[in-house]
Design an enzyme around this catalytic site. Structure first.
Site, mmCIF file in Angstrom:
data_model
loop_
_atom_site.group_PDB
_atom_site.id
_atom_site.type_symbol
_atom_site.label_atom_id
_atom_site.label_comp_id
_atom_site.label_asym_id
_atom_site.label_seq_id
_atom_site.Cartn_x
_atom_site.Cartn_y
_atom_site.Cartn_z
ATOM 1 N N LYS A 173 -42.969 46.494 36.782
ATOM 2 C CA LYS A 173 -43.845 45.349 37.031
ATOM 3 C C LYS A 173 -43.405 44.240 36.066
ATOM 4 C CE LYS A 173 -47.792 42.933 36.069
ATOM 5 N NZ LYS A 173 -46.972 41.728 36.141
ATOM 6 N N GLU A 227 -43.711 47.777 22.774
ATOM 7 C CA GLU A 227 -42.968 46.779 21.987
ATOM 8 C C GLU A 227 -43.803 45.511 22.001
ATOM 9 O OE1 GLU A 227 -40.210 47.027 20.348
ATOM 10 O OE2 GLU A 227 -39.331 48.886 21.074
ATOM 11 N N CYS A 276 -39.953 37.695 20.388
ATOM 12 C CA CYS A 276 -40.822 38.539 19.569
ATOM 13 C C CYS A 276 -40.328 38.585 18.130
ATOM 14 C CB CYS A 276 -40.860 39.939 20.164
ATOM 15 S SG CYS A 276 -39.223 40.607 20.461
ATOM 16 N N GLU A 290 -49.251 34.994 16.027
ATOM 17 C CA GLU A 290 -48.000 34.733 16.737
ATOM 18 C C GLU A 290 -48.160 33.490 17.615
ATOM 19 O OE1 GLU A 290 -46.842 37.450 19.924
ATOM 20 O OE2 GLU A 290 -44.820 37.501 19.077
#
Ligand code: NAD
Length: 492
Positions: free
Chosen positions: A175, A250, A284, A385
């Site tokens: 997905k 992750e 990331c 973040e």
């Protein structure tokens, strides 16, 4: 306009709800394709196809060596189509063509490496403490894998999952992110040509709750391999816990990039730029907290500014562009909001801090490369973040101070140290709480190098030889080689 289809059991397939949604080019803001809006019915079809391929038919019969050969063929087809796939990603994601071409040229290596590993997974014979028995282990595929990917590097991050999964003998339902599904659907067309039987690789596109949730909860899915935000990662881990499935996650980062006074400053400037402005900061591993030692702070910031000022925003297809648009309008607004938050917290924008509106930015969702000084580590701009081209510079006094600040964050994906002192490099690499530590470099990755997060940055590791274990389960086989019949009421 191109209208895509789902990929299930080796065939293009309309979504059960006959619904599609539009995907835009982040540089022009224009819709360029329609993506199938899958739902639980499509998920069920895809998982059933994957389960059937796993348990019977040609994939289940293939030897690991044959699986490896198909993986190497797939690598060749990706290499052949690298430019085409790169151009699709640039159109859908806004990533620079140069970066995408680099990623697509590198991606085949994952399939070569894990394809080579497929027939090197060995069980062991056990030196048992019991006489009259022979026992050995087998490492078997864990089952149907749900691979859920984010929008920032769709194909590379997918490769990190499916290469070890296929080498292990698993089948997969992917997905992709609703913002960047096209490249995964294009990739899917290469699998049968590479010799993978239908059902081994399936793609269901759509939204998190409509496709992601039923996929994670489907009883025939045994393993979830997720890359994305920590908030979604938590939801997935909860669901995996409820349904007792394997999960590897992750997640995000807020990585410290630490410059000591004895560093090669030219290299460190380049590393700081690469850490935050490459890929428009949408990675990331962004080095979004730049820790600079007091004694060189002002001089270093001047040098950094001189280079950062020259970063060229523009059309991601233009080879001279260095900073492309933000991928989604949602993310664009989020980055601008964080810039306001930083100002409100008392940080000073010494570069950028605004929307990119120059003519080269076209109608794209651009945020100027932005540098904040005067950031304190407790501020939200230093802890959360942003996932955009926004750098926070924080001062430190000495090694202990640098370590304290670097580790004082809930994430632990990556960290970097810039120093000429080998002892300091070793001390820092031992004490930094991060899954990857770079010394005098930034953003280096390899199919051979384990990658993953400490703390809130995730669970499990991708890449490297051990990553194949994430897709295997161990069976122990006991054989009675003695003639005697044992007492049935006593444990053997
Ligand atoms: P996201 O969490 O919003 O979405 C990731 C994927 O999860 C998408 O495909 C999305 O549709 C799906 N999803 C959303 N809700 C779901 C649900 N309830 N159940 C199942 N699936 C669901 O993340 P994003 O915005 O696409 O990606 C950016 C994030 O990814 C950042 O936090 C970034 O740091 C992280 N990231 C991590 C790595 C890594 O390797 N550690 C790499 C790249 C990106």
């Amino acid at each position: 306009m191109k209208r895509y289809q789902l990929r299930i059991a080796g065939k293009a397939q309309e979504p059960a709800g006959l619904a599609w949604f539009e995907t835009q080019n982040p540089y022009t803001g224009q819709t360029w394709a329609e993506i199938p809006r899958g739902d639980a019915r499509d998920v069920d079809l895809a998982v059933q196809a994957a389960h059937q391929a796993l348990t019977s038919g040609p994939w289940a019969e293939m030897t690991p060596t044959q699986r490896g050969a198909s993986m190497r063929k797939l690598a060749d087809l990706i290499e052949r189509d690298a430019s085409r796939l790169a151009a699709i990603e640039v159109r859908d994601n806004g990533k620079l063509l140069a970066e995408m071409q680099g990623q697509l040229n590198y991606l085949p290596q994952w399939f070569h490496y894990y394809g080579g590993l497929a027939d090197k997974v060995q069980g062991s014979t056990l030196p048992l403490d019991k006489k009259g028995y022979f026992a050995f282990t087998r490492h078997e595929p864990v089952g149907v894998v749900a691979a859920i990917t984010p929008w920032n590097s769709p194909l590379l991050l997918l490769g990190w999952k499916i290469a070890p999964a296929l080498a292990a003998g698993c089948t997969v339902v992917v997905k992709p992110s609703e913002f960047t599904s096209a490249s995964t659907l294009e990739l899917a067309e290469l699998f049968e040509a590479a010799g993978f039987p239908p059902g081994v690789f399936n793609v269901v596109t759509g939204f998190g709750t409509e496709v992601g949730t039923p996929l994670v909860e489907h009883p025939l899915v045994r393993k979830i391999s997720f890359t994305g935000s920590d908030s979604t990662g938590r939801l997935i881990n909860e669901a995996a816990g409820r349904h007792l499935k394997h999960a590897s996650l992750e997640l995000g980062g807020k990585s410290p990039n630490i410059v000591f006074e004895d560093a090669d400053l030219e290299q460190a400037v380049s590393g700081a730029i690469s850490g935050i402005f490459a890929a428009t900061g949408q990675t990331c591993i962004a080095g979004s907290r730049l820790l600079v030692q007091d004694s060189i702070h002002d001089a270093f910031v001047d040098r950094l500014l001189a280079v950062a000022r020259t970063a060229r925003m523009g059309d991601p297809m233009d080879p001279s562009t260095q900073v492309g648009p933000v991928t989604t309008p949602l993310q664009y607004r989020k980055v601008l909001e964080y810039i306001d938050i930083a100002r409100g917290e008392g940080a000073t924008a010494i570069l950028g801090g605004e929307k990119g509106t120059s003519p080269e930015c076209g109608a794209g969702w651009f945020v100027q490369p932005t540098i904040f000084t005067g950031v304190r580590n407790h501020m939200r701009i230093a802890q959360e973040e942003v996932f955009g081209p926004v750098l926070s510079i924080i001062r430190f006094k000495d090694e202990a101070d640098a370590l304290r600040i670097a580790n004082d964050v809930r994430f632990g994906l990556a960290a970097a140290v810039w120093t000429q002192d080998i002892g300091r490099a070793i001390r820092m690499s031992e004490k930094l709480q991060a899954g990857t530590v770079w010394v005098n470099t930034y953003r280096a990755i390899s199919f051979m190098a384990p990658f993953g997060g400490y703390k809130d940055s995730g669970l499990g590791r991708e890449n490297g030889a051990d990553a194949i274990r994430e897709y295997l389960q161990t069976k122990c086989v006991w054989i009675n080689s003695g003639a005697a019949t044992a007492n049935p009421f006593v444990m053997r």
